[in-house]
Motif scaffolding. Structure first.
Motif, short mmCIF file in Angstrom:
data_model
loop_
_atom_site.label_atom_id
_atom_site.label_comp_id
_atom_site.label_asym_id
_atom_site.label_seq_id
_atom_site.Cartn_x
_atom_site.Cartn_y
_atom_site.Cartn_z
N ALA A 1 1.08 -1.37 0.40
CA ALA A 1 -0.22 -0.18 -0.06
C ALA A 1 0.62 1.00 -0.12
CB ALA A 1 -0.96 0.21 1.27
N LYS A 2 2.09 1.24 0.27
CA LYS A 2 2.56 2.00 1.02
C LYS A 2 4.17 2.93 -0.28
CE LYS A 2 4.26 2.76 4.72
NZ LYS A 2 5.31 3.18 6.12
N LYS A 3 3.43 3.50 -1.00
CA LYS A 3 3.83 4.73 -2.15
C LYS A 3 5.63 4.48 -2.24
CE LYS A 3 0.36 4.44 -4.50
NZ LYS A 3 -0.15 3.79 -5.82
N ASN A 4 6.49 4.51 -2.69
CA ASN A 4 7.90 4.78 -2.19
C ASN A 4 8.19 6.61 -3.51
OD1 ASN A 4 8.59 4.48 -5.60
ND2 ASN A 4 8.74 2.20 -5.28
N ARG A 5 9.26 6.58 -2.84
CA ARG A 5 10.03 7.74 -3.74
C ARG A 5 9.70 7.66 -4.79
NH1 ARG A 5 14.43 9.73 -6.21
NH2 ARG A 5 15.31 11.27 -5.94
N ASN A 6 9.81 7.42 -5.43
CA ASN A 6 10.21 7.45 -7.07
C ASN A 6 8.29 7.51 -7.18
OD1 ASN A 6 12.06 6.96 -7.52
ND2 ASN A 6 12.56 5.19 -8.30
N GLN A 7 7.80 6.64 -6.65
CA GLN A 7 5.90 6.74 -6.95
C GLN A 7 5.30 7.96 -6.83
OE1 GLN A 7 5.31 2.97 -5.12
NE2 GLN A 7 4.30 2.01 -7.00
N LEU A 8 5.81 8.07 -5.90
CA LEU A 8 4.76 9.86 -5.13
C LEU A 8 5.74 10.71 -6.35
CD1 LEU A 8 6.18 9.41 -1.25
CD2 LEU A 8 3.46 9.66 -2.56
N ARG A 9 7.05 11.37 -6.25
CA ARG A 9 7.76 12.42 -7.44
C ARG A 9 6.59 11.70 -8.61
NH1 ARG A 9 13.56 13.37 -6.36
NH2 ARG A 9 13.38 13.76 -4.29
N GLN A 10 6.19 10.25 -8.73
CA GLN A 10 5.78 10.21 -10.51
C GLN A 10 4.52 10.85 -10.68
OE1 GLN A 10 6.43 6.40 -11.50
NE2 GLN A 10 8.14 6.16 -12.07
N ASP A 11 3.67 11.16 -9.14
CA ASP A 11 2.17 11.78 -9.63
C ASP A 11 1.95 13.38 -9.09
OD1 ASP A 11 -0.39 12.34 -8.58
OD2 ASP A 11 -0.63 10.64 -7.17
N THR A 12 2.43 13.39 -10.49
CA THR A 12 2.41 15.09 -10.88
C THR A 12 1.60 15.66 -9.52
OG1 THR A 12 1.07 15.32 -12.39
CG2 THR A 12 3.33 14.18 -12.60
N GLY A 13 0.36 15.77 -9.74
CA GLY A 13 -0.62 16.59 -9.27
C GLY A 13 -0.48 16.20 -7.45
N LEU A 14 0.06 15.19 -7.64
CA LEU A 14 0.19 15.30 -5.52
C LEU A 14 1.32 16.15 -5.33
CD1 LEU A 14 0.91 14.49 -2.92
CD2 LEU A 14 2.31 12.06 -3.56
N VAL A 15 2.42 15.96 -6.02
CA VAL A 15 4.08 16.88 -6.62
C VAL A 15 3.50 18.85 -6.45
CG1 VAL A 15 6.04 17.72 -7.03
CG2 VAL A 15 5.94 15.04 -6.94
N LYS A 16 2.80 18.84 -7.48
CA LYS A 16 2.41 20.20 -7.32
C LYS A 16 1.43 20.98 -6.23
CE LYS A 16 -0.27 23.25 -10.17
NZ LYS A 16 -1.62 23.37 -11.65
N LEU A 17 0.25 20.07 -6.13
CA LEU A 17 0.21 20.16 -4.12
C LEU A 17 0.80 20.23 -3.38
CD1 LEU A 17 -2.43 20.53 -2.76
CD2 LEU A 17 -2.54 17.68 -2.41
N LEU A 18 1.74 19.57 -2.83
CA LEU A 18 2.48 19.54 -1.95
C LEU A 18 3.66 20.94 -2.08
CD1 LEU A 18 4.26 16.26 -1.40
CD2 LEU A 18 2.11 17.46 -0.09
#
Length: 243
Positions: A158-175
């Motif tokens: 269930a836990k997203k790793n570093r690369n998966q989190l960075r590939q989520d452009t919507g999440l990166v933009k939000l943060l």
């Protein structure tokens, strides 16, 4: 104080699994006391057996709804009517709607218009209008109880790793946007203010990425410089691009 907040939990048993109820109640305990716990459905149906076993252990009140007309959902109507009654008769700080049905989107918007928080819990099939309408929305698959032998593996999956989190452009933009708008003159942002900014804009929850807290997700994505202050109890973050 969150501990004093009164929360009403309304469950659409026709459209969500009973397997996540422990996780839902545990999650809501972060924000206050779940004083009202109602579960709606036709309790004479065999499909409700799983839910029936959860009622007593979690002090949930079953609300019987007969299917008077084929194709018509009496459960939806009963939940909406009860929610509106509670809105005007109960002193509540928040509602929690456990459903995967987008028909409740207008109800969420109506409750929000009274300045009351709405926590949403539903399966990953839940339509986006309902997900985005909630103050915070968590997918129930991330809260389902697992067997002891599967628990560690389930958490890892269930836990997203570093690369998966960075590939989520919507999440990166939000943060990054949240940090930018919360930053002081030196570019540092108090994590609490970052969280407040995010909660005012979206239905985001770190749980949907496999993390219990925003700070854990921030550390995992490695997009920000981190500095702990006040005896290592308060996190401040800064965009690494501006360091």
């Amino acid at each position: 104080m969150y501990q004093d907040n009164k929360i009403a939990l309304l469950i659409d048993c026709d459209n969500v699994s009973y397997k996540s109820i422990e996780g839902v109640i545990d999650e809501l305990s972060k924000y206050g006391k779940v004083n009202i716990r109602h579960a709606y459905g036709n309790w004479k149906s065999e499909s409700m057996k799983g839910w029936e076993e959860k009622l007593h252990p979690h002090a949930i009140k079953p609300i019987q709804q007969f299917a008077y007309t084929k194709g018509k959902n009496a459960t939806d109507a009963a939940m909406i009517i009860d929610a509106m009654d509670m809105l005007y008769t109960q002193d509540l700080e928040a509602f929690a709607l456990m459903t995967s049905d987008s028909d409740f989107t207008p109800l969420v918007m109506r409750i929000l218009s009274n300045g009351i928080t709405v926590y949403g819990f539903g399966e990953k099939k839940t339509p986006m209008p309902f997900v985005k309408a909630c103050s915070q929305f968590i997918y129930t698959e991330n809260l389902e109880e697992t067997d002891e032998t599967e628990e560690i593996q389930g958490e890892a999956n269930a836990k997203k790793n570093r690369n998966q989190l960075r590939q989520d452009t919507g999440l990166v933009k939000l943060l990054r946007t949240a940090v930018e708008h919360s930053a002081d003159e030196n570019g540092w942002s108090h994590l609490g203010r970052v969280g407040e900014y995010i909660s005012n804009k979206t239905s985001f929850s770190p749980v949907n990425y496999g993390y219990k807290k925003l700070g854990e997700l921030i550390r995992a994505c490695e997009l920000f410089q981190i500095e702990m202050k006040h005896d290592n109890s308060v996190m401040y973050i800064k965009d690494i691009r501006k360091s």
